[in-house]
Design a protein around this motif. Structure first.
Motif, mmCIF file in Angstrom:
data_model
loop_
_atom_site.group_PDB
_atom_site.id
_atom_site.type_symbol
_atom_site.label_atom_id
_atom_site.label_comp_id
_atom_site.label_asym_id
_atom_site.label_seq_id
_atom_site.Cartn_x
_atom_site.Cartn_y
_atom_site.Cartn_z
ATOM 1 N N ALA A 1 -64.527 97.308 71.187
ATOM 2 C CA ALA A 1 -63.583 96.770 72.171
ATOM 3 C C ALA A 1 -63.356 97.792 73.273
ATOM 4 N N ASN A 2 -63.498 97.344 74.510
ATOM 5 C CA ASN A 2 -63.276 98.250 75.638
ATOM 6 C C ASN A 2 -62.297 97.707 76.654
ATOM 7 N N GLU A 3 -61.704 96.521 76.382
ATOM 8 C CA GLU A 3 -60.760 95.958 77.346
ATOM 9 C C GLU A 3 -59.860 94.942 76.627
ATOM 10 N N ARG A 4 -58.591 94.949 77.017
ATOM 11 C CA ARG A 4 -57.626 93.956 76.543
ATOM 12 C C ARG A 4 -56.803 93.501 77.736
ATOM 13 N N ARG A 5 -56.679 92.199 77.905
ATOM 14 C CA ARG A 5 -55.907 91.703 79.046
ATOM 15 C C ARG A 5 -55.242 90.377 78.682
ATOM 16 N N ARG A 6 -54.099 90.150 79.310
ATOM 17 C CA ARG A 6 -53.366 88.900 79.120
ATOM 18 C C ARG A 6 -53.869 87.873 80.113
ATOM 19 N N GLU A 7 -54.106 86.657 79.622
ATOM 20 C CA GLU A 7 -54.563 85.571 80.464
ATOM 21 C C GLU A 7 -53.365 84.831 81.047
ATOM 22 N N ALA A 8 -53.668 83.940 81.975
ATOM 23 C CA ALA A 8 -52.602 83.180 82.627
ATOM 24 C C ALA A 8 -51.868 82.262 81.660
ATOM 25 N N ASN A 9 -52.545 81.796 80.630
ATOM 26 C CA ASN A 9 -51.903 80.897 79.666
ATOM 27 C C ASN A 9 -51.217 81.649 78.539
ATOM 28 N N GLY A 10 -51.122 82.982 78.632
ATOM 29 C CA GLY A 10 -50.446 83.773 77.614
ATOM 30 C C GLY A 10 -51.348 84.296 76.528
#
Length: 640
Positions: free
Chosen positions: A489-498
């Motif tokens: 894993a090299n990235e974690r992000r929150r999407e628009a739908n949560g």
């Protein structure tokens, strides 16, 4: 300076003895009258039968009356109870429709000779009496209301251990083996403080909203916790059926000793919350993979301030039968002092919580908070020890001790019932957990996370190409591609739908020479980038309502019943007995030796031998300070 003279106070004495009534006699009078009015005493006479030789004139109801009086009095020893009761023995037995009071030695012989069927008959009447009269109307009963408004009935099942003190006696060849009186009653066990003690354990069942006991089941030593748990579940099922409550809306909160997967088969499919001690589940592939992802929630203890990270793992097979269970793993940093609960690995303390509550109505923090809230059961047991002390050694046999503990819980429930008649207060409501923020007021990306669903990956996008489902999630938090290469894993992000997107990427050094590159990359071998796979954690759809806890006070109603007549005047008057009537056929006819020994008489003839006859003097008891409404509900006579 003015001085007080002795003439201002006249002190008179008399040689006539006028004993004062004990402070607890008024409460015994009210409870005995209530039992008589509800036909409980008649049911004991007709349904609890026990035949033994050389019991003279006494029957089961006579000894039950003594135990009820002993439990209500609160005296520390049976000897002290008999001393206070001596001038009023006939009046006490008259309240139960009996004539003479059994001696202490007779009571001890009765408790020592009891058999298990008699105990079970008395236990059946105890539960039947509890179910016959609920404390309030159905719409006023307490309960736990989840985030969708569903009502649960919560029952606490817990075990206690009482250590027996015994002297250390020399055991040498020239001396006989020591005879321990409590040895048949107790066995070597562990109380958590000193090993090698002889103890007796008991399992208690409590309705958490009304604080009524449903049963007590004892065993020597550390007990047979699974057998006792099955009996407790049977009592809870009887309570549920009597109140016509759905099975899926009954919640059991169990002690940590039940935290193995083997006991799940004993719960008859009822929802539960318990602390787990099967720490080998931490090696499970699903749990290891879930621990490598972000936690669902963080729970802060309101007193200690300790912060737990919670990982919700649904549908984990637990136990030898592989029962599907919801496992919540709570982690926090270890301190210098060894943690008493959980297992410590690499400076992190892991705790396990097992449950069968749905994720849509209870978040992971709700599950853990529900279990930690069961600490209120300890205060209930402390009140029980203070008022009645059911763990005191009344008999040297298991059956006698079981009867005493049963009578003690019966008195507890009766005090609650009469206290509710004295003060019919409405049920109180507590916000157990606040409401969740509604989704329409905040954007999904800004709303706090209440937990995640199971991790999902993309579906196949082109025939003959690898999709995200072909990359297996590993216990170490990485992905493994079809070519047996690792993606991290090299990235974690929150999407628009949560949702939370975790992006995994492989090494370009592994992808360039890979023979399966043509089936892996979007543009086949023409691309110069390593393969990436994203894992989505969708937020749980949990109800937004607050969790409400509705119950009554565990002390107010009991103390109201206990203190009502403790400091009030109680007047007892016994009228002279009438002329003796003609002898009954039982006493006039010659008795055989078998009848003289009392074990060949019919049960009705046995009851008659100590029944209070109609020619006995009328006993009139005047209770002061009884409210009119309370007296009317009990059917007591009122005087101007």
């Amino acid at each position: 300076m003015t001085s007080l003279t002795a003439s201002s106070v006249n002190i008179l004495t008399t040689s006539q003895a006028v004993p004062s009534t004990p402070s607890w006699f008024g409460e015994i009078t009210v409870i005995a009258h209530h039992l008589q009015r509800q036909d409980v005493l008649t049911a004991i006479e007709e349904q609890v039968h026990f035949a033994r030789r050389r019991f003279g004139r006494y029957e089961v109801i006579d000894f039950v009356a003594v135990l009820f009086g002993y439990a209500i009095s609160g005296e520390r020893t049976l000897e002290a109870f008999y001393e206070c009761l001596q001038p009023w023995a006939n009046m006490l037995m008259a309240l139960f429709g009996r004539d003479r009071l059994p001696a202490r030695s007779t009571l001890s012989r009765f408790l020592a000779a009891l058999d298990q069927p008699t105990v079970e008959s008395l236990r059946t009447l105890f539960l039947k009496d509890l179910l016959a009269r609920p404390l309030g109307k159905e719409e006023q009963l307490g309960g736990l209301f989840d985030r969708q408004g569903n009502r649960y009935l919560v029952f606490d099942v817990d075990g206690t251990r009482e250590a027996a003190r015994q002297r250390a006696l020399p055991q040498t060849a020239d001396r006989p083996a020591p005879q321990r009186r409590l040895r048949p009653l107790c066995a070597p066990g562990y109380t958590g403080r000193k090993r090698g003690e002889i103890v007796r354990s008991r399992t208690t069942v409590l309705q958490a909203h009304t604080h009524q006991f449903l049963g007590t089941f004892g065993n020597s030593g550390n007990g047979e916790y699974r057998a006792e748990l099955r009996r407790a579940v049977t009592a809870i099922q009887g309570y549920r059926e009597a109140h016509h409550h759905p099975e899926e809306r009954v919640l059991l909160r169990l002690d940590g000793q039940y935290g193995t997967g083997a006991v799940l088969a004993d719960l008859a499919g009822l929802p539960f919350v318990m602390r787990g001690k099967a720490y080998h589940l931490l090696k499970h592939t699903d749990i290891q993979a879930r621990l490598k992802l972000p936690p669902d929630q963080h729970l802060t203890h309101p007193e200690s301030g300790m912060v737990r990270a919670l990982y919700d793992c649904p549908d984990v097979p637990v136990g030898p039968d592989g029962v599907s269970c919801r496992v919540v793993v709570a982690t926090h940093q270890a301190s210098e002092k060894k943690s008493r609960i959980g297992v410590t690995r690499a400076g992190v303390v892991y705790e396990l919580f097992f449950s069968r509550l749905p994720q849509q109505t209870f978040t992971a923090s709700d599950v853990v908070a529900l279990y930690l809230h069961r600490g209120a059961f300890e205060t209930t047991l402390a009140d029980e020890d203070q008022e009645i002390d059911p763990d005191r050694w009344v008999s040297h046999t298991a059956t006698g001790q079981e009867v005493w503990q049963l009578i003690s819980q019966w008195v507890w429930n009766l005090r609650l019932e009469l206290g509710h008649q004295l003060h019919p207060d409405p049920v109180r409501t507590t916000e157990f957990a606040p409401a969740l923020p509604p989704a329409h007021k905040e954007t999904p990306a800004q709303a706090p996370v209440q937990g995640y669903e199971k991790a999902s990956v993309a579906l196949p996008w082109k025939a003959g190409r690898f999709s995200g489902q072909d990359f297996a999630l590993q216990p170490d938090g990485t992905l493994r591609c079809p070519a047996d290469q690792m993606l991290v894993a090299n990235e974690r992000r929150r999407e628009a739908n949560g949702s939370l997107r975790v992006v995994y990427a492989a090494s370009i050094r592994s992808c360039r020479p890979c023979p399966l590159r043509e089936h892996c990359q979007w543009n086949g071998s023409a691309t110069k980038k390593p393969r990436q796979v994203s894992v989505l954690l969708h937020p749980l759809r949990v109800g937004s309502q607050p969790i409400l806890w509705k119950d009554w006070s565990r002390r107010q109603h009991r103390r109201a019943c206990m203190q009502l007549l403790r400091h009030q005047r109680v007047e007892v008057r016994v009228e002279p007995a009438l002329a003796a009537a003609s002898l009954s056929p039982l006493t006039s006819a010659p008795l055989s030796r078998a009848q003289r020994a009392h074990y060949r008489l019919t049960f009705q003839e046995r009851l008659v031998r100590n029944a209070r006859v109609s020619t006995a003097g009328q006993v009139t008891i005047r209770l002061c300070g009884v409210p009119a409404n309370f007296a009317t509900s009990l059917g007591l006579s009122l005087i101007a």
